[in-house]
Design an enzyme around this catalytic site. Structure first.
Site, PDB file in Angstrom:
ATOM      1  N   PHE A   1      -4.605   1.915 -11.165  1.00 18.60           N
ATOM      2  CA  PHE A   1      -5.368   1.429 -10.015  1.00 18.60           C
ATOM      3  C   PHE A   1      -6.607   2.304  -9.881  1.00 18.60           C
ATOM      4  CE2 PHE A   1      -3.204  -1.691  -7.219  1.00 18.60           C
ATOM      5  CZ  PHE A   1      -2.140  -1.982  -8.059  1.00 18.60           C
TER       6      PHE A   1
ATOM      7  N   ASN B   1      -3.033  11.492   1.753  1.00 20.31           N
ATOM      8  CA  ASN B   1      -4.040  10.429   1.905  1.00 20.31           C
ATOM      9  C   ASN B   1      -3.407   9.254   2.649  1.00 20.31           C
ATOM     10  OD1 ASN B   1      -2.776   8.617  -0.125  1.00 20.31           O
ATOM     11  ND2 ASN B   1      -3.285  10.310  -1.495  1.00 20.31           N
TER      12      ASN B   1
HETATM   13  N1  CTP Z   1      -3.747   9.099 -10.978  1.00 21.43           N
HETATM   14  C1  CTP Z   1      -2.748   9.851 -11.541  1.00 21.43           C
HETATM   15  N2  CTP Z   1      -2.716  11.208 -11.345  1.00 21.43           N
HETATM   16  C2  CTP Z   1      -3.677  11.805 -10.609  1.00 21.43           C
HETATM   17  C3  CTP Z   1      -4.709  11.048 -10.022  1.00 21.43           C
HETATM   18  C4  CTP Z   1      -4.710   9.699 -10.218  1.00 21.43           C
HETATM   19  O1  CTP Z   1      -1.888   9.294 -12.216  1.00 21.43           O
HETATM   20  N3  CTP Z   1      -3.623  13.114 -10.428  1.00 21.43           N
HETATM   21  C5  CTP Z   1      -3.773   7.651 -11.225  1.00 21.43           C
HETATM   22  C6  CTP Z   1      -3.589   6.791  -9.996  1.00 21.43           C
HETATM   23  O2  CTP Z   1      -2.210   6.506  -9.799  1.00 21.43           O
HETATM   24  C7  CTP Z   1      -4.378   5.548 -10.336  1.00 21.43           C
HETATM   25  C8  CTP Z   1      -5.506   6.069 -11.223  1.00 21.43           C
HETATM   26  O3  CTP Z   1      -5.047   7.331 -11.733  1.00 21.43           O
HETATM   27  O4  CTP Z   1      -3.634   4.624 -11.111  1.00 21.43           O
HETATM   28  C9  CTP Z   1      -6.809   6.269 -10.534  1.00 21.43           C
HETATM   29  O5  CTP Z   1      -6.631   7.006  -9.359  1.00 21.43           O
HETATM   30  P1  CTP Z   1      -7.839   7.264  -8.344  1.00 21.43           P
HETATM   31  O6  CTP Z   1      -7.320   8.067  -7.197  1.00 21.43           O
HETATM   32  O7  CTP Z   1      -8.545   5.971  -8.080  1.00 21.43           O
HETATM   33  O8  CTP Z   1      -8.851   8.098  -9.202  1.00 21.43           O
HETATM   34  P2  CTP Z   1      -8.851   9.563  -9.764  1.00 21.43           P
HETATM   35  O9  CTP Z   1      -8.505   9.507 -11.212  1.00 21.43           O
HETATM   36  O10 CTP Z   1      -8.024  10.460  -8.917  1.00 21.43           O
HETATM   37  O11 CTP Z   1     -10.389   9.929  -9.673  1.00 21.43           O
HETATM   38  P3  CTP Z   1     -11.317  10.123  -8.361  1.00 21.43           P
HETATM   39  O12 CTP Z   1     -10.407  10.661  -7.273  1.00 21.43           O
HETATM   40  O13 CTP Z   1     -12.333  11.106  -8.804  1.00 21.43           O
HETATM   41  O14 CTP Z   1     -11.878   8.768  -8.022  1.00 21.43           O
END
Ligand code: CTP
Length: 398
Positions: free
Chosen positions: A322, A208
């Site tokens: 976040f 990403n």
């Molecule tokens: N995060 C994590 N492990 C993952 C995905 C996300 O620890 N596999 C953590 C990120 O570091 C962040 C938070 O969860 O602090 C939210 O991440 P985000 O990418 O905004 O959301 P997701 O939980 O991945 O959900 P979605 O992609 O459906 O919005």
């Protein structure tokens, strides 16, 4: 974040004086009361009117025209200052202060203040390396004056090398540490930053747009405020922050392993990384060839949700996540706060160009477990980091 703080900004004569204008705007935006002192040479590069308009205060240039009521100008400025920053600082000014010469308003104010003084030198490489200059800087450092290291690049004089005034955002964040005490020295931070990469084959991966800048800014600011900091970073182009133990990982699974190994040491965990949610089910050992394949379907499997796992572990550490969103910022972020069982979510609208993944600035909302919210204006990531750390400190102390 700087409400109630008075900053005196000294500007010397150098081509980099224009950068002091942007620095002033950053301090103002953060709420500081700004007073500018310009040397005679500085006024050849930028007019006092520019600084006066942007600071909202008269600009000071002369030693002897500042008797305001019963106050002696340079003494009252020196007394009022919480911080005195000289940017750009010339070899001449540094030489004068190092040798006790106070013959203009700026050198006199520096001499008269008890506030922390920071010099941001900008000059030709040879001047910077001149032993006379070096000994003046070293002498001032032994007295507790701080210096912000110049950066390297094309200099106005045509030379290439060290001597450039760093970017205003960097000067801003670097100088703030003199206003903040080492108030996080009892805390151990575990911070994740950057993207993860999920390999498809030896030459391709899924990832990403995360640059890692926000997580690195938090790690740097926490270390500057005295915390022990472990930074677990995905692949980024950034230099490791000084004073931080930085560990590098590539994939979400590696990040998961590293975080779980170190989480028990932490009193605060901040998950700023943009973890890839899925990885290819099969990673090809050799390069996948295109011959005979008009389309290519990749089957993906879910990566571990590191933050959710931490939320379930019942750690003693304060947990900060976040939320990167493009739609319904608050609704989605609040859902994540509850679902992942965290104390604080930093909600980030990543569809804005001036905020989010690759920008140097960010505009976030802080959502707390008790239902309260705080919206921060657009600020350099370093300032967002310091405000976030202020709120974390309040939660840790509660
Ligand atoms: N995060 C994590 N492990 C993952 C995905 C996300 O620890 N596999 C953590 C990120 O570091 C962040 C938070 O969860 O602090 C939210 O991440 P985000 O990418 O905004 O959301 P997701 O939980 O991945 O959900 P979605 O992609 O459906 O919005």
């Amino acid at each position: 974040m700087l409400k109630g703080k008075t900053i005196v900004l000294g500007v010397c004569g150098g081509i980099a004086a224009y950068k002091a204008v942007e620095l002033l705007r950053l301090y103002k935006k953060a709420g500081a009361d700004l007073h500018v002192i310009m040397t005679a040479a500085a006024q050849k590069f930028v007019t006092p009117l520019t600084f006066q308009t942007l600071s909202g205060n008269p600009v000071h240039t002369e030693l002897f025209d500042l008797f305001q009521g019963h106050e002696i100008g340079h003494i009252s400025l020196a007394d009022r200052a919480d911080l005195l920053v000289v940017a750009p600082a010339t070899a001449n000014l540094i030489g004068k202060v190092a040798n006790g010469i106070a013959d203009d308003l700026l050198s006199t104010t520096i001499m008269a203040t008890r506030a922390p003084v920071i010099f941001a030198p900008a000059m030709n490489t040879n001047m910077l390396e001149n032993p006379v200059y070096c000994s003046n800087q070293a002498r001032l450092e032994t007295f507790g004056y701080r210096f912000i290291e110049p950066s390297t690049g094309d200099l106005a004089c045509g030379w290439q090398g060290k001597g450039k005034l760093p970017d205003p955002a960097q000067l801003f964040s670097n100088s703030l540490t003199s206003l903040y005490p080492a108030d996080l020295s009892n805390e151990t931070f575990l911070i994740t930053a950057g993207p993860t990469r999920e390999e498809i084959d030896p030459v391709r991966y899924l990832s990403n747009y995360s640059s890692g800048k926000m997580g690195y800014a938090i790690a740097r600011a926490a270390a500057e405020r005295g915390a022990k900091v472990v930074l677990i970073s995905g692949p980024t182009a950034l230099d490791p922050p000084r004073g931080v133990e930085t560990l590098y990982v590539v994939s979400a699974q590696q990040m998961n392993g590293a975080v779980l190994e170190r989480a028990h040491e932490a009193t605060v965990v901040i998950k700023a990384a943009a973890v890839a949610d899925y990885r290819p089910l099969i990673r090809a050992d050799g390069k996948v060839k295109k011959e005979g394949q008009e389309t290519w379907s990749l089957e993906l499997e879910k990566n571990p949700d590191i933050l959710a796992t931490l939320g379930q572990m019942g750690l003693k550490a304060l947990l900060v996540g976040f939320a990167a969103e493009t739609d319904d910022l608050i609704g989605n972020a609040r859902k994540k706060l509850e679902k992942k069982n965290v104390d604080l979510i930093v909600a980030n609208d990543v569809s804005r160009v001036d905020a989010g993944f690759e920008a140097d600035t960010n505009a976030v909302r802080l959502l707390f477990r008790d239902g309260s919210e705080e919206e921060l204006p657009l600020l350099p990531k370093s300032a967002v980091a310091n405000i976030l750390l202020d709120r974390i400190k309040t939660l840790c102390d509660a």
